[in-house]
Motif scaffolding. Structure first.
Motif, PDB file in Angstrom:
ATOM      1  N   THR A 151       0.859  -1.173   0.000  1.00 36.95           N
ATOM      2  CA  THR A 151       0.000   0.000   0.000  1.00 36.95           C
ATOM      3  C   THR A 151       0.900   1.228   0.000  1.00 36.95           C
ATOM      4  OG1 THR A 151      -1.748  -1.171   1.184  1.00 36.95           O
ATOM      5  CG2 THR A 151      -1.813   1.239   1.252  1.00 36.95           C
ATOM      6  N   ALA A 152       0.821   2.020  -1.059  1.00 33.59           N
ATOM      7  CA  ALA A 152       1.661   3.211  -1.188  1.00 33.59           C
ATOM      8  C   ALA A 152       1.035   4.415  -0.497  1.00 33.59           C
ATOM      9  CB  ALA A 152       1.916   3.521  -2.661  1.00 33.59           C
ATOM     10  N   SER A 153      -0.305   4.434  -0.449  1.00 34.11           N
ATOM     11  CA  SER A 153      -1.039   5.517   0.205  1.00 34.11           C
ATOM     12  C   SER A 153      -2.451   5.030   0.465  1.00 34.11           C
ATOM     13  CB  SER A 153      -1.038   6.778  -0.655  1.00 34.11           C
ATOM     14  OG  SER A 153      -1.538   6.507  -1.947  1.00 34.11           O
ATOM     15  N   LYS A 154      -3.143   5.736   1.349  1.00 31.55           N
ATOM     16  CA  LYS A 154      -4.527   5.379   1.646  1.00 31.55           C
ATOM     17  C   LYS A 154      -5.236   6.599   2.194  1.00 31.55           C
ATOM     18  CE  LYS A 154      -4.031   3.939   6.423  1.00 31.55           C
ATOM     19  NZ  LYS A 154      -4.516   3.030   7.425  1.00 31.55           N
ATOM     20  N   GLY A 155      -6.555   6.517   2.260  1.00 21.70           N
ATOM     21  CA  GLY A 155      -7.301   7.628   2.809  1.00 21.70           C
ATOM     22  C   GLY A 155      -8.747   7.294   3.061  1.00 21.70           C
ATOM     23  N   LEU A 156      -9.399   8.208   3.749  1.00 17.83           N
ATOM     24  CA  LEU A 156     -10.813   8.131   4.059  1.00 17.83           C
ATOM     25  C   LEU A 156     -11.416   9.479   3.688  1.00 17.83           C
ATOM     26  CD1 LEU A 156     -12.608   6.574   6.936  1.00 17.83           C
ATOM     27  CD2 LEU A 156     -12.908   9.016   6.633  1.00 17.83           C
ATOM     28  N   VAL A 157     -12.520   9.460   2.963  1.00 20.68           N
ATOM     29  CA  VAL A 157     -13.078  10.687   2.404  1.00 20.68           C
ATOM     30  C   VAL A 157     -14.590  10.733   2.599  1.00 20.68           C
ATOM     31  CG1 VAL A 157     -13.228  12.123   0.319  1.00 20.68           C
ATOM     32  CG2 VAL A 157     -11.304  10.549   0.607  1.00 20.68           C
ATOM     33  N   VAL A 158     -15.109  11.934   2.837  1.00 17.78           N
ATOM     34  CA  VAL A 158     -16.544  12.186   2.825  1.00 17.78           C
ATOM     35  C   VAL A 158     -16.795  13.322   1.841  1.00 17.78           C
ATOM     36  CG1 VAL A 158     -18.550  12.977   4.126  1.00 17.78           C
ATOM     37  CG2 VAL A 158     -16.877  11.450   5.204  1.00 17.78           C
ATOM     38  N   TRP A 159     -17.660  13.076   0.885  1.00 18.60           N
ATOM     39  CA  TRP A 159     -18.121  14.104  -0.039  1.00 18.60           C
ATOM     40  C   TRP A 159     -19.581  14.397   0.271  1.00 18.60           C
ATOM     41  CZ3 TRP A 159     -16.692  14.981  -5.685  1.00 18.60           C
ATOM     42  CH2 TRP A 159     -15.330  14.793  -5.906  1.00 18.60           C
ATOM     43  N   ILE A 160     -19.949  15.659   0.180  1.00 22.84           N
ATOM     44  CA  ILE A 160     -21.359  16.031   0.121  1.00 22.84           C
ATOM     45  C   ILE A 160     -21.556  16.541  -1.296  1.00 22.84           C
ATOM     46  CG2 ILE A 160     -23.219  17.444   1.032  1.00 22.84           C
ATOM     47  CD1 ILE A 160     -21.781  17.460   3.705  1.00 22.84           C
ATOM     48  N   ARG A 161     -22.285  15.746  -2.070  1.00 22.45           N
ATOM     49  CA  ARG A 161     -22.437  15.979  -3.507  1.00 22.45           C
ATOM     50  C   ARG A 161     -23.923  16.041  -3.840  1.00 22.45           C
ATOM     51  NH1 ARG A 161     -23.123  13.201  -8.353  1.00 22.45           N
ATOM     52  NH2 ARG A 161     -21.893  14.023 -10.070  1.00 22.45           N
TER      53      ARG A 161
END
Length: 191
Positions: free
Chosen positions: A151-161
């Motif tokens: 795993t080179a990078s990772k993340g957690l995201v929340v969009w309000i779309r």
């Protein structure tokens, strides 16, 4: 205890970006074309939710949009970046460790590096977890090195779309880069 599920199957999504190798080049191209179309539907103001534009419609538009977003990130380059930039509403609020960013200009330089790192050759971005509720899209992502499977990078995201008509007007993200934090010039778009 709930059994783990494949979220792409659970939500009935058009393509599965949970791991490398599941999306054909033909499907990738179809999704990019749809992504360009969805960006063209964005209005100047975030539309109201009412009888003519319901939460159910917005949630379905977000499900239709999701695979196009993944395709744009995996593609990278000018075309992918144009789609990704076009997904944001002009009044975007973006909270992350380098932010906060307000509007679509503040984060542009920083995100150019992120997008280049995420779509670099030899690394495949995957989104194993994605949830939808009304205008909320919550997802976890990771970039997998094609040669080493690290795993080179990772993340957690929340969009309000607010669906295709409103685009993303709020984004909150936690990113972790394990080996690269700024992209080399060779990966960045010209200009």
């Amino acid at each position: 205890m709930q059994k783990p599920v494949n979220y792409y199957t659970f939500w009935g999504l058009e393509a599965d970006f949970s791991k490398p190798g599941l999306v054909s080049p033909q499907k990738q191209e179809e999704l990019l074309q749809k992504g360009e179309y969805f960006v063209s539907l964005k209005e100047d103001e975030v539309p109201e939710v009412n009888a003519n534009y319901t939460w159910a419609q917005i949630e379905q538009e977000n499900k239709d949009w999701w695979p196009t977003h993944c395709a744009a990130l995996r593609t990278g380059g000018e075309r992918g970046n144009n789609i990704l930039s076009g997904e944001y509403h002009k009044n975007l609020v973006y909270l992350c460790q380098d932010g906060p960013f307000v509007g679509t200009e503040d984060q542009k330089e920083r995100e150019t590096h992120w997008w280049a790192l995420l779509s670099q050759p030899g690394v495949t971005m995957c989104w194993p977890i994605v949830f939808f509720w009304r205008e909320f899209v919550h997802f976890e992502w990771k970039c997998v090195d094609d040669a080493t499977n690290e795993t080179a990078s990772k993340g957690l995201v929340v969009w309000i779309r607010r669906g295709h008509r409103g685009g993303c007007y709020y984004k909150s993200e936690q990113l972790t880069f394990y080996r690269d934090v700024y992209a080399p010039e060779s990966l960045l778009p010209p200009g």
